[in-house]
Structures are given as C-alpha cells and as structure tokens.
Motif scaffolding. Structure first.
Motif, PDB file in Angstrom:
ATOM      1  N   LEU A  54      42.955  -6.769   9.634  1.00 10.31           N
ATOM      2  CA  LEU A  54      44.157  -7.249   8.946  1.00 10.31           C
ATOM      3  C   LEU A  54      45.184  -7.832   9.911  1.00 10.31           C
ATOM      4  N   PRO A  55      45.060  -9.105  10.308  1.00 17.30           N
ATOM      5  CA  PRO A  55      44.129 -10.092   9.766  1.00 17.30           C
ATOM      6  C   PRO A  55      42.835 -10.287  10.562  1.00 17.30           C
ATOM      7  N   ALA A  56      42.789  -9.820  11.803  1.00 17.42           N
ATOM      8  CA  ALA A  56      41.603 -10.067  12.622  1.00 17.42           C
ATOM      9  C   ALA A  56      40.603  -8.934  12.459  1.00 17.42           C
ATOM     10  N   ASN A  57      39.359  -9.264  12.233  1.00 12.13           N
ATOM     11  CA  ASN A  57      38.318  -8.264  11.998  1.00 12.13           C
ATOM     12  C   ASN A  57      37.309  -8.278  13.146  1.00 12.13           C
ATOM     13  N   ASN A  58      37.693  -7.608  14.239  1.00 13.10           N
ATOM     14  CA  ASN A  58      36.854  -7.525  15.425  1.00 13.10           C
ATOM     15  C   ASN A  58      36.564  -6.073  15.773  1.00 13.10           C
ATOM     16  N   ILE A  59      35.374  -5.827  16.301  1.00  9.25           N
ATOM     17  CA  ILE A  59      35.010  -4.493  16.761  1.00  9.25           C
ATOM     18  C   ILE A  59      34.473  -4.581  18.188  1.00  9.25           C
ATOM     19  N   VAL A  60      34.737  -3.526  18.961  1.00 11.74           N
ATOM     20  CA  VAL A  60      34.386  -3.504  20.378  1.00 11.74           C
ATOM     21  C   VAL A  60      33.431  -2.343  20.651  1.00 11.74           C
ATOM     22  N   PHE A  61      32.337  -2.649  21.351  1.00 12.10           N
ATOM     23  CA  PHE A  61      31.361  -1.653  21.757  1.00 12.10           C
ATOM     24  C   PHE A  61      31.222  -1.686  23.276  1.00 12.10           C
ATOM     25  N   VAL A  62      31.059  -0.503  23.868  1.00 12.86           N
ATOM     26  CA  VAL A  62      30.932  -0.387  25.314  1.00 12.86           C
ATOM     27  C   VAL A  62      29.671   0.398  25.646  1.00 12.86           C
ATOM     28  N   SER A  63      29.046   0.034  26.758  1.00 13.40           N
ATOM     29  CA  SER A  63      27.846   0.742  27.213  1.00 13.40           C
ATOM     30  C   SER A  63      28.127   2.223  27.398  1.00 13.40           C
ATOM     31  N   ASN A  64      27.199   3.061  26.960  1.00 10.66           N
ATOM     32  CA  ASN A  64      27.351   4.505  27.127  1.00 10.66           C
ATOM     33  C   ASN A  64      27.335   4.922  28.597  1.00 10.66           C
ATOM     34  N   ASN A  65      26.863   4.044  29.480  1.00  9.91           N
ATOM     35  CA  ASN A  65      26.910   4.332  30.906  1.00  9.91           C
ATOM     36  C   ASN A  65      28.349   4.402  31.406  1.00  9.91           C
ATOM     37  N   ILE A  66      29.239   3.775  30.663  1.00 11.05           N
ATOM     38  CA  ILE A  66      30.662   3.772  31.005  1.00 11.05           C
ATOM     39  C   ILE A  66      31.387   4.905  30.291  1.00 11.05           C
ATOM     40  N   ILE A  67      31.049   5.133  29.049  1.00 13.15           N
ATOM     41  CA  ILE A  67      31.775   6.095  28.224  1.00 13.15           C
ATOM     42  C   ILE A  67      31.536   7.532  28.645  1.00 13.15           C
ATOM     43  N   GLY A  68      30.307   7.864  28.948  1.00 14.68           N
ATOM     44  CA  GLY A  68      29.996   9.244  29.308  1.00 14.68           C
ATOM     45  C   GLY A  68      30.226  10.184  28.142  1.00 14.68           C
ATOM     46  N   ASP A  69      30.912  11.278  28.389  1.00 19.62           N
ATOM     47  CA  ASP A  69      31.160  12.282  27.355  1.00 19.62           C
ATOM     48  C   ASP A  69      32.520  12.118  26.680  1.00 19.62           C
ATOM     49  N   SER A  70      33.235  11.052  26.987  1.00 17.22           N
ATOM     50  CA  SER A  70      34.566  10.855  26.401  1.00 17.22           C
ATOM     51  C   SER A  70      34.453  10.640  24.900  1.00 17.22           C
TER      52      SER A  70
END
Length: 268
Positions: A211-227
């Motif tokens: 609303l109004p932009a419909n974007n989603i962001v995904f990141v490699s799990n190698n970066i996210i870890g347990d967060s």
C-alpha cells in the motif's frame, strides 16, 4: 547482527523535488541519492552495510546487482543507489522502448524463463551475486524459478508479489510466453508462492512494503542464522487491489475466485 523484525525504520522515502522548474512527486525522475519508490533502497543499503554470515564471519560483497524489469534505470530503481554510491557492477534489463531517456547500463531485451540464464551469462553476471530485483509484471515466478534452478545465488532478492491473494494462498499465473502487461491483476504470483519457491533454495522472508508498493524481500539463510524473521501473515494480513490496476466495481473476493479458476494455478 541485524534486527530483521525492524527493517522498516531504515526506509528512505523520497521527497517532492524540483525537476525542469516544477515540483513533482514522481520518484521516477529522482536525481538521487535515493531512488526507490517506497524507500526500499534505504533498507537494502542498511542490510548490505551490516550483514554478517551466520557463523559470525564478515559478509564479503560481490558488488553485483541484477535488475530484471529495470524500466529506464533512473528513478524507481531498487539497485541504482548501491550501484552508483558503492561502485557495484550490474546487469539491468527491460524490454520497454517507451522511455524517452534510458540509462546506458540498461539492456533492452525480452525477459523469459527459457533465456534468462543465457542472458545473465552473456552480460557477465557471476553465479554468486548480492542483489536481485525482479519486477516484470508477467511471468516473474517462472523467471525466478529458472534462475534458481540454473545455480544463480543472490544473497538478497526483492520482488513484486500479487497482493490480490491472501498470505496463505499459493498461486502462480499460468505460463504464457506471449503475455503482455495489461494493467490488471492477471500477473505474477502470490507472496506465498514466492515464499515456497525461495524456501526450497534456502531463503527466508525478512521484510516487505505494501500500500501502495507490493514488494517482498528474501535473504539467504546463510546470513540470517537463528535470528527471528517475519511471517507473511503478519505482513500481508489481507488481500488488496493495487491502485494502478483496472478493476471497476468488482468485489475483490469475486475477482480472486475468478482468477483462481481461469488465470492462476495452485503451486505447492
């Protein structure tokens, strides 16, 4: 370590600016240093300036971005800030010829699932790169699938989802190579369909705009870890029509049902 639950505070919304002696709101004429329509490039810059691998090692930038559906390559771009400020290389592609001014980095080429891997190779894209921005208003899901199958591994992916579907509805538009943009909701895929695909390749949902932009962001799990990360149900609580799409007075529930029966198919 990045707080993946509070990325929104890093958005860099553009302000009205003077272009050709007149004040405009249209970010597609942005002169920088920020360019994205809804502040996405502020979040992306924050992530790439702060991420580390899940084992604690510093993230080594490849300094390469891919923008599929780049338009003319100036304002409205998710990659322009990173490419210009930090000297990244890029592969930016769009087939449209309607723009009066096109950035010299933009390649005019049709984007299709059957040619995307060859196109990336021909234009010097490394298999491991930092950022993929995908927004072609058509067969986006199929292009992403083929890219991932081909061994391309962006650290972060930002893409446009179809918000007419609920957070737990996994639907993709039926494949049609000859599809033309038509300003309706007959395009792309639901957020859940993208999530299922990207989960298979070790990515997690971390942030999005709507609303109004419909974007989603995904990141490699190698970066996210347990967060801890976001859930689609918290981000995309109910379906909605994009303001720029043509719908008339059709009820959204009725319209979604029609799309599911004729234009879209389930994806598991």
């Amino acid at each position: 370590m990045i707080d993946w639950l509070d990325l929104d505070k890093h958005r860099r919304k553009l302000r009205p600016q003077e272009v050709d002696n007149s004040i405009i709101e249209n970010t597609w004429n942005a002169k920088g240093p920020w360019y994205s329509d809804e502040g996405e490039d502020g979040v992306l810059a924050y992530i790439f300036n702060n991420i580390v691998y899940s084992n604690g090692d510093l993230y080594e930038q490849h300094k390469f971005a891919v923008d599929l559906g780049s338009a003319h390559g100036y304002g409205g771009s998710n990659v322009r800030h990173l490419v210009d400020k930090y000297g990244w290389d890029s592969c930016e592609i769009d087939v449209s010829k309607k723009w009066g001014k096109i950035h010299p980095r933009v390649i005019n080429k049709f984007i299709d699932r059957d040619t995307i891997c060859d196109t990336l190779t021909e234009n010097g894209t490394p298999k491991n790169f930092d950022l993929l921005s995908l927004d072609i208003d058509s067969m986006d899901w199929y292009v992403l699938e083929r890219l991932l199958e081909g061994g391309w591994k962006p650290t972060l992916t930002i893409l446009e989802f179809n918000p007419i579907f609920k957070h737990d509805e996994s639907y993709i538009v039926k494949y049609n190579r000859d599809f033309k943009k038509n300003n309706t909701s007959n395009y792309g895929a639901s957020a859940r369909a993208f999530e299922i695909l990207l989960n298979k390749y070790n990515y997690s949902f971390v942030w999005g705009t709507q609303l109004p932009a419909n974007n989603i962001v995904f990141v490699s799990n190698n970066i996210i870890g347990d967060s801890p990360t976001l859930h689609l149900k918290d981000f995309h609580s109910k379906p909605w029509y994009e303001s720029g799409k043509i719908h008339g007075e059709v009820d959204i529930k009725k319209r979604r049902k029609e799309l599911m029966e004729v234009v879209f198919e389930k994806y598991k």
